[in-house]
Structures are given as structure tokens and as C-alpha cells.
Design a protein around this motif. Structure first.
Motif, PDB file in Angstrom:
ATOM      1  N   LYS A 488      37.126  41.910  -6.218  1.00 35.46           N
ATOM      2  CA  LYS A 488      36.042  41.002  -5.818  1.00 35.46           C
ATOM      3  C   LYS A 488      36.609  39.622  -5.487  1.00 35.46           C
ATOM      4  O   LYS A 488      36.270  39.028  -4.460  1.00 35.46           O
ATOM      5  N   HIS A 489      37.469  39.114  -6.372  1.00 35.06           N
ATOM      6  CA  HIS A 489      38.032  37.774  -6.162  1.00 35.06           C
ATOM      7  C   HIS A 489      39.029  37.739  -5.007  1.00 35.06           C
ATOM      8  O   HIS A 489      39.292  36.667  -4.448  1.00 35.06           O
ATOM      9  N   LEU A 490      39.568  38.882  -4.640  1.00 36.83           N
ATOM     10  CA  LEU A 490      40.502  38.945  -3.507  1.00 36.83           C
ATOM     11  C   LEU A 490      39.773  39.176  -2.179  1.00 36.83           C
ATOM     12  O   LEU A 490      40.401  39.361  -1.137  1.00 36.83           O
ATOM     13  N   GLY A 491      38.437  39.172  -2.232  1.00 37.87           N
ATOM     14  CA  GLY A 491      37.658  39.320  -0.998  1.00 37.87           C
ATOM     15  C   GLY A 491      37.635  40.737  -0.464  1.00 37.87           C
ATOM     16  O   GLY A 491      37.580  40.941   0.751  1.00 37.87           O
ATOM     17  N   ARG A 492      37.666  41.731  -1.367  1.00 40.31           N
ATOM     18  CA  ARG A 492      37.613  43.135  -0.961  1.00 40.31           C
ATOM     19  C   ARG A 492      36.389  43.787  -1.607  1.00 40.31           C
ATOM     20  O   ARG A 492      36.497  44.626  -2.512  1.00 40.31           O
ATOM     21  N   PRO A 493      35.180  43.401  -1.172  1.00 43.21           N
ATOM     22  CA  PRO A 493      33.947  43.786  -1.872  1.00 43.21           C
ATOM     23  C   PRO A 493      33.656  45.281  -1.877  1.00 43.21           C
ATOM     24  O   PRO A 493      33.127  45.794  -2.865  1.00 43.21           O
ATOM     25  N   LEU A 494      33.969  46.002  -0.807  1.00 41.94           N
ATOM     26  CA  LEU A 494      33.676  47.430  -0.764  1.00 41.94           C
ATOM     27  C   LEU A 494      34.499  48.181  -1.810  1.00 41.94           C
ATOM     28  O   LEU A 494      33.987  49.073  -2.499  1.00 41.94           O
ATOM     29  N   GLN A 495      35.782  47.818  -1.928  1.00 41.80           N
ATOM     30  CA  GLN A 495      36.634  48.451  -2.931  1.00 41.80           C
ATOM     31  C   GLN A 495      36.186  48.070  -4.343  1.00 41.80           C
ATOM     32  O   GLN A 495      36.207  48.897  -5.260  1.00 41.80           O
ATOM     33  N   ALA A 496      35.775  46.808  -4.498  1.00 43.17           N
ATOM     34  CA  ALA A 496      35.284  46.355  -5.803  1.00 43.17           C
ATOM     35  C   ALA A 496      34.042  47.142  -6.202  1.00 43.17           C
ATOM     36  O   ALA A 496      33.912  47.601  -7.351  1.00 43.17           O
ATOM     37  N   GLU A 497      33.126  47.351  -5.239  1.00 45.86           N
ATOM     38  CA  GLU A 497      31.896  48.092  -5.528  1.00 45.86           C
ATOM     39  C   GLU A 497      32.204  49.532  -5.939  1.00 45.86           C
ATOM     40  O   GLU A 497      31.559  50.085  -6.841  1.00 45.86           O
ATOM     41  N   LEU A 498      33.195  50.141  -5.303  1.00 45.08           N
ATOM     42  CA  LEU A 498      33.593  51.501  -5.678  1.00 45.08           C
ATOM     43  C   LEU A 498      34.040  51.565  -7.139  1.00 45.08           C
ATOM     44  O   LEU A 498      33.695  52.486  -7.870  1.00 45.08           O
ATOM     45  N   CYS A 499      34.819  50.572  -7.565  1.00 49.07           N
ATOM     46  CA  CYS A 499      35.283  50.518  -8.960  1.00 49.07           C
ATOM     47  C   CYS A 499      34.098  50.371  -9.915  1.00 49.07           C
ATOM     48  O   CYS A 499      34.013  51.065 -10.936  1.00 49.07           O
ATOM     49  N   PHE A 500      33.185  49.455  -9.588  1.00 44.08           N
ATOM     50  CA  PHE A 500      32.044  49.215 -10.458  1.00 44.08           C
ATOM     51  C   PHE A 500      31.135  50.445 -10.543  1.00 44.08           C
ATOM     52  O   PHE A 500      30.670  50.817 -11.633  1.00 44.08           O
ATOM     53  N   THR A 501      30.883  51.083  -9.408  1.00 39.85           N
ATOM     54  CA  THR A 501      30.001  52.261  -9.429  1.00 39.85           C
ATOM     55  C   THR A 501      30.651  53.429 -10.168  1.00 39.85           C
ATOM     56  O   THR A 501      29.953  54.257 -10.766  1.00 39.85           O
ATOM     57  N   GLN A 502      31.969  53.477 -10.171  1.00 39.23           N
ATOM     58  CA  GLN A 502      32.670  54.526 -10.922  1.00 39.23           C
ATOM     59  C   GLN A 502      32.416  54.366 -12.421  1.00 39.23           C
ATOM     60  O   GLN A 502      32.239  55.359 -13.135  1.00 39.23           O
ATOM     61  N   VAL A 503      32.400  53.114 -12.894  1.00 37.82           N
ATOM     62  CA  VAL A 503      32.100  52.856 -14.311  1.00 37.82           C
ATOM     63  C   VAL A 503      30.674  53.308 -14.626  1.00 37.82           C
ATOM     64  O   VAL A 503      30.429  54.011 -15.622  1.00 37.82           O
ATOM     65  N   ILE A 504      29.721  52.897 -13.771  1.00 36.04           N
ATOM     66  CA  ILE A 504      28.306  53.198 -14.021  1.00 36.04           C
ATOM     67  C   ILE A 504      28.058  54.705 -13.999  1.00 36.04           C
ATOM     68  O   ILE A 504      27.318  55.238 -14.836  1.00 36.04           O
ATOM     69  N   SER A 505      28.709  55.416 -13.090  1.00 36.75           N
ATOM     70  CA  SER A 505      28.515  56.871 -13.001  1.00 36.75           C
ATOM     71  C   SER A 505      29.162  57.608 -14.170  1.00 36.75           C
ATOM     72  O   SER A 505      28.849  58.778 -14.422  1.00 36.75           O
ATOM     73  N   SER A 506      30.064  56.920 -14.893  1.00 38.25           N
ATOM     74  CA  SER A 506      30.736  57.545 -16.046  1.00 38.25           C
ATOM     75  C   SER A 506      30.039  57.221 -17.368  1.00 38.25           C
ATOM     76  O   SER A 506      30.590  57.498 -18.445  1.00 38.25           O
ATOM     77  N   GLU A 507      28.835  56.661 -17.293  1.00 37.68           N
ATOM     78  CA  GLU A 507      28.155  56.162 -18.494  1.00 37.68           C
ATOM     79  C   GLU A 507      28.079  57.197 -19.614  1.00 37.68           C
ATOM     80  O   GLU A 507      28.338  56.891 -20.787  1.00 37.68           O
ATOM     81  N   ARG A 508      27.741  58.436 -19.288  1.00 40.48           N
ATOM     82  CA  ARG A 508      27.548  59.452 -20.319  1.00 40.48           C
ATOM     83  C   ARG A 508      28.848  59.888 -20.981  1.00 40.48           C
ATOM     84  O   ARG A 508      28.828  60.490 -22.059  1.00 40.48           O
ATOM     85  N   ARG A 509      29.965  59.588 -20.354  1.00 42.25           N
ATOM     86  CA  ARG A 509      31.267  59.969 -20.914  1.00 42.25           C
ATOM     87  C   ARG A 509      31.809  58.918 -21.877  1.00 42.25           C
ATOM     88  O   ARG A 509      32.728  59.194 -22.647  1.00 42.25           O
ATOM     89  N   ILE A 510      31.260  57.706 -21.804  1.00 42.48           N
ATOM     90  CA  ILE A 510      31.745  56.616 -22.667  1.00 42.48           C
ATOM     91  C   ILE A 510      31.307  56.865 -24.107  1.00 42.48           C
ATOM     92  O   ILE A 510      30.122  57.110 -24.376  1.00 42.48           O
TER      93      ILE A 510
END
Length: 576
Positions: A488-510
Motif C-alpha cells: 500500500k505504501h509503495l503505491g501498489r494498491p491492487l497487490q495490497a488488496e490481494l494480500c488483505f483479502t487473503q487474510v479475510i478469506s482465511s478467517e475460519r482457519r485462524i
């Protein structure tokens, strides 16, 4: 200083601003003289001459409300910085004496809520006595929170804060009445004190999440951030005894509060403008040097910040507590640059010297050691596993409750209690996030890129782990969240969003780090805000606010959510 001159304007000006070398003893103490002497004591403090300031104030501390307030203020500041029981006890004794001194000058039979009805015949000394009494009550409340663990003390502190808040509201009514001389110096000093108190209360209360604020408003508290900031700005500009206290409050808000409890959007231009006149006036003052270094840190000028913090340490040796503040900052500025050996040095100094939070210091030291190469860590002679195992036993309690950051450190360090502990992944970077340090590193692409390399190495190691532990899903999600922040801070928002959505989609595994999902939703909201999609930003942040509870650092996230939703108000699409 003491009123011993013939009263000529030039002579008074010299006395007020520059008389640091010799303070003649006062033979009488009226209100004007008391304020002047307290100003001289404040000047001494800002020039690192703490003992001399106390020596100036002590002789009159039981006969003058301003000497009493000034004397207790210095001891309270020292006690809250040392956490030494003897310092806390000495400050508590002094503050009780200060309250008694102020009480003698208050209007006879004065009671909270009755001041307004008497405003037409309040004398100057009585007006100032109400103000000093309110400030002393706040100091006593602060010490009550620090001194004791039980809930009764916590409630007592809250009652003192409520009483102080009511007095300030009454003083503000006096200020706006037509019964006081708005031209006198005593009125200007009174006005400065009211603006400090009313401004600080409004600002502090406005930071609280809505659910807490609604409850406080029911019992008479109110908080308007815009009004609070305007009062403090006016107080900083009005050339009174409390002007610099208003300025320091604004500096603390812009350089710490807005970063740790907000979205990291402090007003650095304002902070620099507030600090500039004091840098010229107190060029070697440790408090001034400290804030100057902090602003450099927030600007991303980390190399200059390190040099300025070191200069602050060299500027005085009387109050080691200020050194400890610098050690904390130096530990982080070196961590931001991944200079782990230097960061360890300051973590070790904090462990050895400071009593603020041994649990945090030991955890931080162990976390930093975990980031070093095996060879570097071995040279320190420390046992990382044993350090993590010490953390739980060092936990403190405040008002019967554990401190949230300590609870977080204790919970994370429990992984090391097993016979075959599973090492934490990037623990120093995780704590960096807890203190919102990525917003600082993000000012520098070179350091952010370097952090990303470290994070991707940890990602690869987890991916190739042949025997993943029960912590593997949690560790993977932590790595993805940290990676998303860097992108996000490096100005790569699409890649940042992929990382964040990966965390959210893994919620049940945490299984353990349940804080990761609500914090990631919040970060995803900020990412959309950054891109101008305010509706989606509000949706993700509201989701984090409404649908998650009972996770680590929950209160800290709710402070940040409150700040983020406030920043979205007035945007093209408002928050719900």
C-alpha cells in the motif's frame, strides 16, 4: 520571578523571559508576582534546570496557589515518567497540599455547579483559584490511576476528572460573562488556563469511540474536536503562562495521539510552526529537542531523527526519564531501518533502567533478537526463549485490569512455554504495526522495500515448511497483512488488496490471532479511502467496528476506527 524590580516594562520583560541565573527571594506574593515566578520556574524546566525550578517554587508552595500548582506539576511529571513508588508517593503528598493551598483562595463555600451563580462577584484571586484547583484535581486523578490497581481508585480518579471538567465549564462561563475585565494581565492568564483545560478536555473526549462518548455525555461530559483544537490554538497564541502547555498538548496530539490512536494523519506543519519559537528560545531544552526529533521521525528523516534524539540525551543528565523516552524512540527508528543490533542496544537499556512496562521491554528485546541473524543474536549472550518466557510474570495491572499492549505481548509469548516452542514470525514487525509504525516507514520507499524483502522471505519460509504447526494459518495471515501494508505504501494498491483479502478469506482457519481480521478490514478500508472510494472504505471499516469483538487490541482499533470514520465525514459519500 519575584517582584523586586521598580516595575518598568523593560525590566519586567527581562525578568519574565531571560532571568535564569539568579532568582531573588520574594518578600511578598501577590497574584501577579506568583504568576511571574511560576513562569520563571517553567523557563528553568524548559532549560533542563529541574532542581532549580523546584527550589524556586518550594518556599511559597503552601502560601501561593501558582507555586503550589507549579511545584506539584513538576513532581507529578517526574512520577508518571519514573513509575517509582517513592516518586508517586511524594507527588501524591504534594498534590494534596497543593489542593489545600488552592482551596484557601477559592470563594468561601464554593461548590461545583454554584460557581456560575457567583460569577458576578468573583475576585481575580478566586477565579485563578478555581483554575488551579481544577488542574490539581486532574493531576491527582492521573496519579490515582498510576498509583493503585483497584477499581475503587479508578472510580475515585474518574470522579476527580468529572469535578475538574465541571469547574472548567464554569470557568468558561465566567470568561464569557461581562463581569470581568478582559484587558488585565490577570484576565489574560485566566483565559489561557481556561483554554488549556477546556481545549484538552474537548480534544481528549472527542477521541473516544461513540459508544463510550454517548455514555459520558449522559453524565455531563462532551467532546468537540474542532472546538478543542481551536481553544488550544488560541491558548498557544495568547502569550500567557500556559501558552507553552497548550502548544505541548497540540504537539503531543499531532505527533503521538493521532498516530497511535488515529489514522496516522497528524498535522506536522502545525507541529513545526508551534515548535519553532521555542526552538529559538530553548535551543538545548530537552523537551524541545525531543519533539523536534519526533517530527523528523514522522517526516521519515530517520537518520536526522537519530542524531537529534542523541543530542536530546546529551542535553541534560538530571532527569534520566527523558533519556528513556529517547531510548524508546531510538529503538524504533533503528527498527524501521532494520538496524537490529542498534535497536537491541536501546531495548536493553530500557529493560535495565525504566520501570514503565518491563513486560513490553522484555518482549520487545526478545522480538528484536528474533530478527537478527543467529551470529548476531549469539553475540548478545541472550537466550531468546527464556526472555519470552519471562514476559507473563512481568505483567502489570491498572485499576484491576491488564494493560492491552502487555496482554498482547503475554499472549504472543505463550508460544515459548512449550517444551518445543514454535518461534514467532516477524514479532518485531508485528509490534511495529501495533504502534502504527508502518505509517512512518511508509514515508521512505527504500526502507519499505527493505521491509518487504524481509516479509517475503518469511512468506517463502512458511510456504515451504514441511511440517506446518498449529500456528501456521495465523502466521501466514500476519505475513500477508504486513505485506499488504508495505505494498500500500509503495503505491501498489491492487497487490495490497490481494494480500488483505487473503487474510479475510482465511478467517475460519485462524486459531489464535483473531485480531488480524478486523485490523485487516480496517486497513482495507483505508486503502479504498486512499483511492477515493469512500463508500467502500466506510463499508469495510464499519464491518470491522460492528461484527467483531473480544480480540486483542480491540480498544486500540476502535479508537482508530473512530478517527477514520470521522475523516470520512464530509467526503462525497458519508459514513452510515
Amino acid at each position: 520571578m519575584a517582584h523586586v524590580s521598580n516595575g518598568s516594562p523593560a525590566e519586567e520583560e527581562d525578568c519574565f523571559e531571560d532571568a535564569f541565573d539568579r532568582i531573588p527571594a520574594a518578600c511578598q506574593m501577590d497574584l501577579r508576582t506568583a504568576i511571574q515566578e511560576t513562569q520563571c520556574a517553567l523557563n528553568l524546566v524548559l532549560n533542563n534546570r529541574f532542581s532549580e525550578a523546584l527550589d524556586l517554587l518550594k518556599p511559597w508552595s503552601k502560601d501561593s496557589m501558582y507555586h503550589a500548582l507549579g511545584y506539584s506539576s513538576i513532581l507529578v511529571m517526574q512520577a508518571t515518567m519514573t513509575f517509582e513508588q517513592r516518586d508517586i508517593q511524594a507527588a501524591m503528598t504534594t498534590i494534596k497540599e497543593a489542593l489545600n493551598t488552592c482551596q484557601r483562595f477559592r470563594k468561601r463555600n464554593s461548590m461545583v455547579g454554584s460557581l456560575l451563580s457567583k460569577q458576578s462577584n468573583l475576585q481575580e484571586e478566586e477565579m485563578h483559584a478555581e483554575l488551579c484547583y481544577a488542574e490539581c484535581l486532574l493531576q491527582k486523578a492521573t496519579l490515582t490511576f498510576v498509583q493503585d490497581e483497584n477499581m475503587i481508585s479508578f472510580i475515585k480518579g474518574g470522579i476527580k476528572i468529572r469535578t475538574s471538567h465541571q469547574i472548567y465549564k464554569d470557568c468558561q462561563n465566567v470568561l464569557s460573562s461581562n463581569h470581568v475585565d478582559g484587558q488585565s494581565d490577570a484576565f489574560r492568564q485566566f483565559e489561557g488556563g481556561v483554554k488549556l483545560g477546556v481545549g484538552s478536555f474537548n480534544l481528549m473526549l472527542s477521541l473516544l469511540p461513540q459508544r463510550i462518548l454517548r455514555l459520558l455525555e449522559f453524565i455531563g461530559f462532551s467532546g468537540n474536536r474542532r472546538f478543542g483544537l481551536s481553544q488550544l490554538r488560541e491558548g498557544a497564541a495568547n502569550q500567557s503562562l500556559r501558552s507553552i502547555l497548550c502548544a505541548l498538548t497540540l504537539l503531543f496530539y499531532n505527533t503521538y495521539v493521532s498516530l497511535i490512536l488515529g489514522t496516522g494523519e497528524g498535522n506536522l506543519e502545525e507541529a513545526e510552526a508551534l515548535l519553532e519559537p521555542y526552538q529559538n528560545k530553548y535551543p538545548k531544552g530537552s523537551l524541545i529537542l525531543f519533539y523536534s526529533a519526533r517530527i523528523l521521525t514522522l517526516r521519515g528523516q530517520l537518520e536526522k531523527a537519530v542524531s537529534r534524539f542523541e543530542e536530546c540525551i546529551r542535553s541534560q543528565s538530571e532527569w534520566r526519564q527523558i533519556h528513556h523516552l529517547c531510548y524508546w524512540e531510538l529503538m524504533w527508528t533503528h527498527s524501521f531501518q532494520q538496524e537490529w543490533v542498534e535497536a537491541y542496544h536501546y531495548a536493553q537499556l530500557l529493560c535495565a533502567e525504566s520501570r514503565w512496562s518491563k513486560a513490553i521491554y522484555v518482549y520487545q528485546k526478545a522480538a528484536i533478537l528474533s530478527m537478527m541473524s543467529e551470529e548476531e543474536a549469539k553475540k548478545t549472550g541472550e537466550n531468546i526463549v527464556e526472555l519470552f518466557r519471562q514476559v507473563e510474570g512481568l505483567k502489570q495491572r491498572l485499576a484491576g485490569k491488564s494493560i492491552p499492549t502487555e496482554k498482547f505481548a503475554v499472549r504472543k509469548s505463550r508460544r515459548y512455554k512449550a517444551t518445543n516452542p514454535v518461534p514467532l514470525v516477524l514479532p518485531a514487525l508485528e509490534m511495529m504495526y501495533v504502534w502504527n509504525g508502518f505509517t512512518i516507514v511508509g514515508k521512505r520507499a527504500d526502507f519499505t522495500e527493505a521491509l518487504l524483502v524481509t516479509i517475503e522471505k518469511a512468506e517463502e519460509k512458511l510456504r515451504e515448511d514441511p511440517n506446518p504447526s498449529e500456528y501456521h494459518p495465523d502466521d501466514s495471515c500476519l505475513v500477508q497483512m504486513l505485506k499488504g501494508l508495505c505494498l500500500k505504501h509503495l503505491g501498489r494498491p491492487l497487490q495490497a488488496e490481494l494480500c488483505f483479502t487473503q487474510v479475510i478469506s482465511s478467517e475460519r482457519r485462524i486459531r489464535y490471532d483473531h485480531y488480524l481480521v478486523p485490523f485487516t478490514l480496517y486497513e482495507l478500508g483505508l486503502l479504498h479511502k486512499q483511492q477515493g472510494d469512500f463508500a467502500r472504505a466506510a463499508s469495510y471499516i464499519e464491518n470491522a467496528k460492528t461484527n467483531y469483538k473480544d480480540y486483542s487490541m480491540e480498544s486500540r482499533l476502535h479508537f482508530r476506527i473512530h478517527a477514520a470514520l470521522n475523516s470520512l465525514k464530509g467526503s462525497p459519500v458519508s459514513t452510515p
